[in-house]
Motif scaffolding. Structure first.
Motif, PDB file in Angstrom:
ATOM      1  N   MET A   1      65.473  35.641  65.748  1.00  0.00           N
ATOM      2  CA  MET A   1      66.476  36.625  66.087  1.00  0.00           C
ATOM      3  C   MET A   1      66.458  36.813  67.598  1.00  0.00           C
ATOM      4  O   MET A   1      65.405  37.006  68.187  1.00  0.00           O
ATOM      5  N   ARG A   2      67.632  36.738  68.202  1.00  0.00           N
ATOM      6  CA  ARG A   2      67.733  36.997  69.635  1.00  0.00           C
ATOM      7  C   ARG A   2      68.155  38.448  69.853  1.00  0.00           C
ATOM      8  O   ARG A   2      69.016  38.959  69.134  1.00  0.00           O
ATOM      9  N   VAL A   3      67.535  39.073  70.837  1.00  0.00           N
ATOM     10  CA  VAL A   3      67.907  40.437  71.211  1.00  0.00           C
ATOM     11  C   VAL A   3      68.082  40.500  72.717  1.00  0.00           C
ATOM     12  O   VAL A   3      67.471  39.727  73.459  1.00  0.00           O
ATOM     13  N   MET A   4      68.941  41.404  73.147  1.00  0.00           N
ATOM     14  CA  MET A   4      69.067  41.706  74.564  1.00  0.00           C
ATOM     15  C   MET A   4      68.428  43.061  74.788  1.00  0.00           C
ATOM     16  O   MET A   4      68.687  44.011  74.049  1.00  0.00           O
ATOM     17  N   VAL A   5      67.569  43.114  75.783  1.00  0.00           N
ATOM     18  CA  VAL A   5      66.873  44.337  76.138  1.00  0.00           C
ATOM     19  C   VAL A   5      67.486  44.835  77.439  1.00  0.00           C
ATOM     20  O   VAL A   5      67.421  44.159  78.462  1.00  0.00           O
TER      21      VAL A   5
END
Length: 136
Positions: A1-5
């Protein structure tokens, strides 16, 4: 899963105040840990909103507004893109992130909208449209 922080801006970051050398070194160590764990895909700090532009879309009309922007709590001072197994892992990493500014800071984590999230739409598009979008 890719997330942007998203690292939210603070009054200090919007004034252009750089982090202390100690805070900068702590963030560098944290980023090295993320990279060594295979989590960090990309990341950068951003200049204050004084050097930003906003484009407002209203139907076919476009309006450009120059920064700075007043609502600091809605601004982004930096970002990272992480590859994690789930949101719990992203939160665990984010809790370890050093605070670059004195006082209160805020980080927001948002998952990417992935191809699997749009499976119904993509299957309805047809092959030519999927090829144009670069998806299988």
């Amino acid at each position: 899963m890719r997330v942007m922080v998203f690292v939210k801006a603070s009054e200090d970051s919007e004034k252009g105040a750089p982090p202390t050398m100690e805070a900068f070194e702590a963030m560098e160590r944290f980023n090295e840990e993320l990279a060594s764990a295979g989590v960090l895909l990309a990341g950068a700090g951003l200049k204050s909103s004084a050097s930003a532009k906003r484009i407002i879309y209203d139907g076919p009309a476009r309006t450009v507004t120059d920064g700075p922007f007043a609502e600091t709590r809605e601004l982004v001072a930096g970002f990272s893109i992480w590859e994690v197994k789930d949101m719990d892992e992203a939160v665990a990493w984010a809790k370890r992130c050093p605070n670059l500014m004195p006082g209160r800071s805020e980080v927001e984590i948002r998952p990417f909208l992935e191809e699997t999230d749009m499976a119904d739409l993509l299957s309805a598009l047809g092959d030519d449209a999927r090829d144009t979008l670069g998806v299988a």
